[in-house]
Each structure stands twice: as C-alpha cells, then as structure tokens.
Design a protein around this motif. Structure first.
Motif, mmCIF file in Angstrom:
data_model
loop_
_atom_site.group_PDB
_atom_site.id
_atom_site.type_symbol
_atom_site.label_atom_id
_atom_site.label_comp_id
_atom_site.label_asym_id
_atom_site.label_seq_id
_atom_site.Cartn_x
_atom_site.Cartn_y
_atom_site.Cartn_z
ATOM 1 N N SER A 1 0.834 -1.197 0.000
ATOM 2 C CA SER A 1 0.000 0.000 0.000
ATOM 3 C C SER A 1 0.872 1.252 0.000
ATOM 4 N N ALA A 2 0.345 2.312 -0.575
ATOM 5 C CA ALA A 2 1.057 3.600 -0.603
ATOM 6 C C ALA A 2 0.835 4.295 0.741
ATOM 7 N N LEU A 3 1.694 4.009 1.692
ATOM 8 C CA LEU A 3 1.618 4.581 3.029
ATOM 9 C C LEU A 3 2.762 5.569 3.221
ATOM 10 N N GLU A 4 2.513 6.575 4.037
ATOM 11 C CA GLU A 4 3.592 7.471 4.438
ATOM 12 C C GLU A 4 4.339 6.789 5.580
ATOM 13 N N HIS B 1 9.827 4.624 16.751
ATOM 14 C CA HIS B 1 9.750 3.450 15.881
ATOM 15 C C HIS B 1 9.115 3.821 14.545
ATOM 16 N N LEU B 2 9.002 2.859 13.656
ATOM 17 C CA LEU B 2 8.428 3.109 12.337
ATOM 18 C C LEU B 2 6.904 3.132 12.436
ATOM 19 N N VAL B 3 6.314 4.169 11.880
ATOM 20 C CA VAL B 3 4.862 4.313 11.856
ATOM 21 C C VAL B 3 4.448 4.559 10.411
ATOM 22 N N TYR B 4 3.359 3.921 10.012
ATOM 23 C CA TYR B 4 2.840 4.036 8.652
ATOM 24 C C TYR B 4 1.481 4.716 8.711
ATOM 25 N N LEU B 5 1.333 5.748 7.872
ATOM 26 C CA LEU B 5 0.167 6.616 7.919
ATOM 27 C C LEU B 5 -0.638 6.567 6.625
ATOM 28 N N ALA B 6 -1.954 6.579 6.765
ATOM 29 C CA ALA B 6 -2.913 6.747 5.668
ATOM 30 C C ALA B 6 -4.200 7.202 6.338
ATOM 31 N N ASN B 7 -4.493 8.489 6.262
ATOM 32 C CA ASN B 7 -5.639 9.054 6.966
ATOM 33 C C ASN B 7 -5.496 8.780 8.469
ATOM 34 N N LEU C 1 -0.320 1.473 11.107
ATOM 35 C CA LEU C 1 0.434 0.375 11.697
ATOM 36 C C LEU C 1 1.811 0.833 12.124
ATOM 37 N N LEU C 2 2.472 -0.013 12.917
ATOM 38 C CA LEU C 2 3.810 0.311 13.402
ATOM 39 C C LEU C 2 4.698 -0.918 13.380
ATOM 40 N N LEU C 3 5.994 -0.653 13.305
ATOM 41 C CA LEU C 3 7.039 -1.660 13.484
ATOM 42 C C LEU C 3 7.960 -1.138 14.569
ATOM 43 N N ARG C 4 8.126 -1.925 15.619
ATOM 44 C CA ARG C 4 8.959 -1.492 16.735
ATOM 45 C C ARG C 4 9.901 -2.622 17.129
ATOM 46 N N ALA C 5 11.191 -2.404 16.932
ATOM 47 C CA ALA C 5 12.190 -3.395 17.321
ATOM 48 C C ALA C 5 12.661 -3.092 18.741
ATOM 49 N N GLU C 6 12.555 -4.080 19.606
ATOM 50 C CA GLU C 6 13.037 -3.974 20.970
ATOM 51 C C GLU C 6 14.174 -4.976 21.153
ATOM 52 N N LEU D 1 7.659 -5.762 17.427
ATOM 53 C CA LEU D 1 6.217 -5.588 17.507
ATOM 54 C C LEU D 1 5.687 -5.103 16.162
ATOM 55 N N PHE D 2 4.639 -5.733 15.697
ATOM 56 C CA PHE D 2 3.948 -5.377 14.466
ATOM 57 C C PHE D 2 2.529 -5.040 14.897
ATOM 58 N N GLY D 3 2.239 -3.745 15.024
ATOM 59 C CA GLY D 3 0.988 -3.323 15.631
ATOM 60 C C GLY D 3 0.094 -2.529 14.695
ATOM 61 N N PHE D 4 -1.196 -2.541 15.013
ATOM 62 C CA PHE D 4 -2.205 -1.882 14.200
ATOM 63 C C PHE D 4 -3.123 -1.055 15.089
ATOM 64 N N TRP D 5 -3.362 0.194 14.675
ATOM 65 C CA TRP D 5 -4.229 1.067 15.461
ATOM 66 C C TRP D 5 -5.630 0.480 15.610
ATOM 67 N N ARG D 6 -6.143 -0.117 14.588
ATOM 68 C CA ARG D 6 -7.465 -0.756 14.680
ATOM 69 C C ARG D 6 -7.324 -2.282 14.637
ATOM 70 N N GLY D 7 -6.257 -2.758 15.219
ATOM 71 C CA GLY D 7 -5.927 -4.181 15.166
ATOM 72 C C GLY D 7 -6.937 -5.102 15.820
#
Length: 135
Positions: free
Chosen positions: A36-39, A46-52, A56-61, A66-72
């Motif tokens: 997908s064309a995400l910002e 950490h890495l955050v991907y935006l579209a409106n 989602l996020l990628l967070r290395a600890e 962690l592979f997370g979703f705001w509306r997960g």
C-alpha cells in the motif's frame, strides 16, 4: 531497553538494527511498502505508517519485534495472534527470534487496516471527545 535518540529516518532506524531483528523488520517493511502507498515516518521512536492517520507500526526492541495496528482489534480474524491493548483499538503481534508471519498475512492485514482508516477516519481523532477535536 536502552533509551536512545530517535532515528533520523526510517532507513537509519533499520540500519541501526542487527541480527534477526533487522531481518524481521526489513521483511515486514518491504511487504508493507509493496502492499500500500503509506507514508512512512519515525514517530514515538519506531516506524509508523500513515494513511488518513496512523495505520500500523514496526517497533524493534531488545528481544522482540512488535507489528501493531491502530485498529488491530478488528483484524483478529486475519491474524489470531494479535494481542489487544492500548487506545484506538490497538492490537499487536509480538515476534521473537525464530517466529514469522506469512507475507500474504502481512499484505492482508495492511490492506484491511488501510481500508478501515479510509472508511472510519483517523483513529486518533475519532477517539477524542468532541470538545477536543480539531475544528
């Protein structure tokens, strides 16, 4: 986890990783970006991907990615290992060394998460009381 200055860019974030965590983040990042064309930004360390809004996020600890979703919490039928937690219907998949998620599942999660943001709006704005929403 040691407190470090945030990476200057997404490429710098990935370059600072080593071993299995770097490999895991590189594979997830490439699949998300191809889907997908995400910002892509570095936000909250950490890495955050935006579209409106955030999608989602990628967070290395130290010992996990962690592979997370705001509306997960709405995506459990696609990936049952997503754990609920936090605001905005957050849910996160915890990956440790030797664990994986199929690229087809990453693509499906990404597409559905983007579609939810387009249909429902920015999850961080929706959750704010009407008196605090931007006008």
């Amino acid at each position: 986890m040691k407190k470090m200055a945030p990476a200057a860019s997404a490429d710098a974030y990935v370059a600072a990783l080593a071993g299995w965590r770097r490999e895991c983040v590189e594979v997830l990042r490439a699949t998300v970006r191809d889907t997908s064309a995400l910002e892509e930004v570095v936000k909250w360390g950490h890495l955050v991907y935006l579209a409106n809004g955030p999608v989602l996020l990628l967070r290395a600890e130290d010992n996990r990615v962690l592979f997370g979703f705001w509306r997960g919490q709405r995506l459990g039928a696609i990936e049952p290992r997503l754990r609920k937690g936090g605001k905005y219907e957050m849910a996160t998949l915890e990956l440790r060394e030797g664990m994986a998620i199929p690229p087809s599942t990453v693509r499906r999660l990404t597409r559905e998460a983007v579609a939810l943001n387009h249909a429902l709006g920015d999850p961080t704005h929706i959750a704010k009381p009407a008196s605090k929403r931007p006008r």
